[in-house]
Design an enzyme around this catalytic site. Structure first.
Site, PDB file in Angstrom:
ATOM      1  N   CYS A 113       0.815  -1.228   0.000  1.00  0.00           N
ATOM      2  CA  CYS A 113       0.000   0.000   0.000  1.00  0.00           C
ATOM      3  C   CYS A 113       0.846   1.275   0.000  1.00  0.00           C
ATOM      4  O   CYS A 113       0.338   2.344  -0.327  1.00  0.00           O
ATOM      5  CB  CYS A 113      -0.946   0.009   1.191  1.00  0.00           C
ATOM      6  SG  CYS A 113      -2.104  -1.361   1.171  1.00  0.00           S
ATOM      7  N   HIS A 253      -3.245   7.392   2.946  1.00  0.00           N
ATOM      8  CA  HIS A 253      -3.655   6.109   2.367  1.00  0.00           C
ATOM      9  C   HIS A 253      -5.049   5.783   2.905  1.00  0.00           C
ATOM     10  O   HIS A 253      -5.320   5.946   4.100  1.00  0.00           O
ATOM     11  CB  HIS A 253      -2.658   5.032   2.774  1.00  0.00           C
ATOM     12  CG  HIS A 253      -3.096   3.650   2.414  1.00  0.00           C
ATOM     13  ND1 HIS A 253      -3.608   3.341   1.178  1.00  0.00           N
ATOM     14  CD2 HIS A 253      -3.109   2.490   3.138  1.00  0.00           C
ATOM     15  CE1 HIS A 253      -3.915   2.053   1.147  1.00  0.00           C
ATOM     16  NE2 HIS A 253      -3.626   1.518   2.322  1.00  0.00           N
ATOM     17  N   ASN A 283     -10.082   0.159   0.200  1.00  0.00           N
ATOM     18  CA  ASN A 283      -8.618   0.250   0.177  1.00  0.00           C
ATOM     19  C   ASN A 283      -8.124  -0.227  -1.197  1.00  0.00           C
ATOM     20  O   ASN A 283      -8.202  -1.413  -1.509  1.00  0.00           O
ATOM     21  CB  ASN A 283      -8.061  -0.638   1.305  1.00  0.00           C
ATOM     22  CG  ASN A 283      -6.547  -0.603   1.375  1.00  0.00           C
ATOM     23  OD1 ASN A 283      -5.873  -0.094   0.481  1.00  0.00           O
ATOM     24  ND2 ASN A 283      -6.000  -1.165   2.435  1.00  0.00           N
TER      25      ASN A 283
HETATM   26  N1  COA Z   1     -18.268  -8.405   9.239  1.00  0.00           N
HETATM   27  C1  COA Z   1     -18.697  -8.690  10.478  1.00  0.00           C
HETATM   28  N2  COA Z   1     -17.876  -9.053  11.470  1.00  0.00           N
HETATM   29  C2  COA Z   1     -16.553  -9.131  11.185  1.00  0.00           C
HETATM   30  C3  COA Z   1     -16.061  -8.863   9.906  1.00  0.00           C
HETATM   31  C4  COA Z   1     -16.967  -8.495   8.909  1.00  0.00           C
HETATM   32  N3  COA Z   1     -16.589  -8.214   7.655  1.00  0.00           N
HETATM   33  N4  COA Z   1     -14.721  -9.028   9.908  1.00  0.00           N
HETATM   34  C5  COA Z   1     -14.394  -9.395  11.169  1.00  0.00           C
HETATM   35  N5  COA Z   1     -15.503  -9.453  11.935  1.00  0.00           N
HETATM   36  C6  COA Z   1     -15.605  -9.831  13.354  1.00  0.00           C
HETATM   37  C7  COA Z   1     -14.424 -10.650  13.817  1.00  0.00           C
HETATM   38  O1  COA Z   1     -14.609 -12.017  13.510  1.00  0.00           O
HETATM   39  C8  COA Z   1     -14.438 -10.380  15.306  1.00  0.00           C
HETATM   40  O2  COA Z   1     -15.417 -11.188  15.889  1.00  0.00           O
HETATM   41  P1  COA Z   1     -15.170 -11.865  17.332  1.00  0.00           P
HETATM   42  O3  COA Z   1     -15.000 -10.700  18.264  1.00  0.00           O
HETATM   43  O4  COA Z   1     -16.407 -12.637  17.544  1.00  0.00           O
HETATM   44  O5  COA Z   1     -13.924 -12.680  17.182  1.00  0.00           O
HETATM   45  C9  COA Z   1     -14.903  -8.929  15.399  1.00  0.00           C
HETATM   46  O6  COA Z   1     -15.548  -8.644  14.135  1.00  0.00           O
HETATM   47  C10 COA Z   1     -13.796  -7.942  15.633  1.00  0.00           C
HETATM   48  O7  COA Z   1     -12.714  -8.217  14.724  1.00  0.00           O
HETATM   49  P2  COA Z   1     -11.393  -7.363  14.705  1.00  0.00           P
HETATM   50  O8  COA Z   1     -10.475  -7.911  13.654  1.00  0.00           O
HETATM   51  O9  COA Z   1     -10.851  -7.237  16.100  1.00  0.00           O
HETATM   52  O10 COA Z   1     -11.978  -5.941  14.260  1.00  0.00           O
HETATM   53  P3  COA Z   1     -11.267  -4.560  14.131  1.00  0.00           P
HETATM   54  O11 COA Z   1     -11.977  -3.567  14.917  1.00  0.00           O
HETATM   55  O12 COA Z   1      -9.785  -4.680  14.302  1.00  0.00           O
HETATM   56  O13 COA Z   1     -11.532  -4.190  12.592  1.00  0.00           O
HETATM   57  C11 COA Z   1     -10.336  -4.183  10.494  1.00  0.00           C
HETATM   58  C12 COA Z   1     -11.039  -5.024  11.567  1.00  0.00           C
HETATM   59  C13 COA Z   1      -9.742  -5.126   9.480  1.00  0.00           C
HETATM   60  C14 COA Z   1     -11.370  -3.297   9.860  1.00  0.00           C
HETATM   61  C15 COA Z   1      -9.236  -3.331  11.148  1.00  0.00           C
HETATM   62  O14 COA Z   1      -8.471  -4.118  12.010  1.00  0.00           O
HETATM   63  C16 COA Z   1      -8.310  -2.686  10.158  1.00  0.00           C
HETATM   64  O15 COA Z   1      -8.702  -1.815   9.409  1.00  0.00           O
HETATM   65  N6  COA Z   1      -7.026  -3.055  10.179  1.00  0.00           N
HETATM   66  C17 COA Z   1      -5.978  -2.390   9.456  1.00  0.00           C
HETATM   67  C18 COA Z   1      -6.088  -2.527   7.989  1.00  0.00           C
HETATM   68  C19 COA Z   1      -4.938  -1.789   7.396  1.00  0.00           C
HETATM   69  O16 COA Z   1      -4.688  -0.642   7.701  1.00  0.00           O
HETATM   70  N7  COA Z   1      -4.172  -2.438   6.578  1.00  0.00           N
HETATM   71  C20 COA Z   1      -2.932  -1.819   6.209  1.00  0.00           C
HETATM   72  C21 COA Z   1      -2.921  -1.239   4.931  1.00  0.00           C
HETATM   73  S1  COA Z   1      -3.259  -2.420   3.712  1.00  0.00           S
END
Ligand code: COA
Length: 326
Positions: A113, A253, A283
């Site tokens: 990214c 980004h 993204n």
């Molecule tokens: N829909 C519904 N629930 C979802 C889901 C979706 N699409 N994806 C994950 N969940 C659930 C998980 O299974 C988890 O459930 P659990 O608590 O029962 O285990 C819960 O939601 C929380 O998951 P978590 O991964 O802790 O959520 P989060 O708040 O961290 O959000 C992202 C997830 C991916 C949106 C976030 O972590 C993120 O944006 N990360 C960085 C991405 C990034 O910047 N990448 C770098 C550049 S590429």
């Protein structure tokens, strides 16, 4: 010292829109969850036969038109992508042929990214050292082809698109003030697409294990991204003796609205000085910063003389920034 300047921008996104509601029919998710956790409402999907070089071609044409240049005027093409047409030849070489840019050398940059901002530092270095006079830099991605549509933790996040800029030597005091690139391979397992390379060449086993899809430890990545980007934006301004109040626009980004807001807060920047479009595109990895930059330019969010900062974070890990006087 010679400076490099972005003289024009262009972008392209595929026609097909995939909304959060469409995704509700594919995986166990909801529009509410996706929007609250990420800020994304919809993303674009490439057509089955559309490749990274096809998207790059459209964005490049727009940038060349905006500069009033012909492809034959280019002496270097750099494409930032993690979703290339093939392992080789480079997507940049394929783009060179599509454009008919017969005088240009061409190569790819892979910094996930952060690829576009990494590429900008390459373009800047070539211009400053007089090794090139006119560089076309493109970020182009078709992540839709590398997503596991059964994995709700990744397939809701990414989209397809391309953005391009033309970089030339600057006249006057406008131009790229500084670029900053960093990496830390220690966290290589946070975001990866493990299959298809020499570690896991294509095989029945590797297909079965879904190694040809993007894998991300979202929550861990999130925490590192916030900490890293907060420091990056502060350091970039400090190194150039510029105060946050002097910054006209931050172009981050577009991965997650919560990460973007945390970065802006650290600088004390109100959100009306932060450009966001991830609601529309998700993204788009290396394409996200140049698409946002092009939209900011074309909607006159950037004026001559403005200080603008670009920043990105991604797999590698890599992170990068650029401070520009427009
Ligand atoms: N829909 C519904 N629930 C979802 C889901 C979706 N699409 N994806 C994950 N969940 C659930 C998980 O299974 C988890 O459930 P659990 O608590 O029962 O285990 C819960 O939601 C929380 O998951 P978590 O991964 O802790 O959520 P989060 O708040 O961290 O959000 C992202 C997830 C991916 C949106 C976030 O972590 C993120 O944006 N990360 C960085 C991405 C990034 O910047 N990448 C770098 C550049 S590429």
């Amino acid at each position: 010292m010679l400076r490099a300047r972005i003289v024009s921008t262009g972008s392209y996104v595929p026609e097909k829109i995939l909304t959060n509601h469409d995704l509700e029919k594919i995986v166990d998710t909801s529009d509410e969850w996706i929007f609250e956790r990420t800020g994304i409402r919809q993303r674009r999907m490439a057509a089955p036969k559309q490749t990274a070089s096809d998207l790059a071609y459209e964005a490049s044409k727009a940038a060349l038109d905006a500069a009033g240049l012909k492809p034959s005027n280019l002496d270097l093409i750099v494409v930032a992508t993690s979703t290339p047409d093939m392992l080789f030849p480079s997507t940049a070489c394929i783009l060179q042929e599509k454009l008919g840019a017969k005088n240009a050398a061409a190569f790819d940059v892979n910094a996930a990214c952060s690829g576009f901002v990494y590429g900008l530092s390459v373009a800047e270095a070539y211009i400053k050292s007089s090794l090139a006079e006119r560089v076309l830099l493109v970020g182009s991605e078709v992540f839709s082809k590398f997503l596991d549509w059964e994995d709700r933790t990744t397939c809701v996040l990414f989209g397809d698109g391309a953005g391009a800029v033309v970089v030339e030597p600057a006249k006057g005091d406008s131009g790229i003030i500084s670029t900053h690139i960093y990496s830390d391979g220690k966290h290589q397992d946070l975001i990866m697409l493990p299959g298809g390379g020499s570690k896991y060449p294509p095989s029945e086993e590797s297909l079965k294990k879904k190694r040809h899809y993007i894998k991300m430890k979202g929550n861990e990545t999130f925490k590192v991204a916030v900490k890293t980007l907060e420091k990056l934006v502060v350091d970039t301004l400090k190194k150039n003796n510029i105060k946050p109040s002097q910054l006209a626009l931050l172009i981050p980004h577009q991965a997650n609205m919560r990460i973007i807001k945390a970065t802006a807060k650290r600088l004390g920047l109100p959100m009306d000085r932060v450009f966001t479009n991830l609601e529309k595109y998700g993204n788009t990895s290396a394409a996200s910063v140049p698409i946002a930059l092009d939209e900011a330019v074309r909607t006159q969010r950037i004026k001559k003389g403005d200080y603008v900062m670009l920043e990105a974070f991604g797999g590698g890990l890599t992170w990068a920034s650029a401070l520009i006087k427009w």
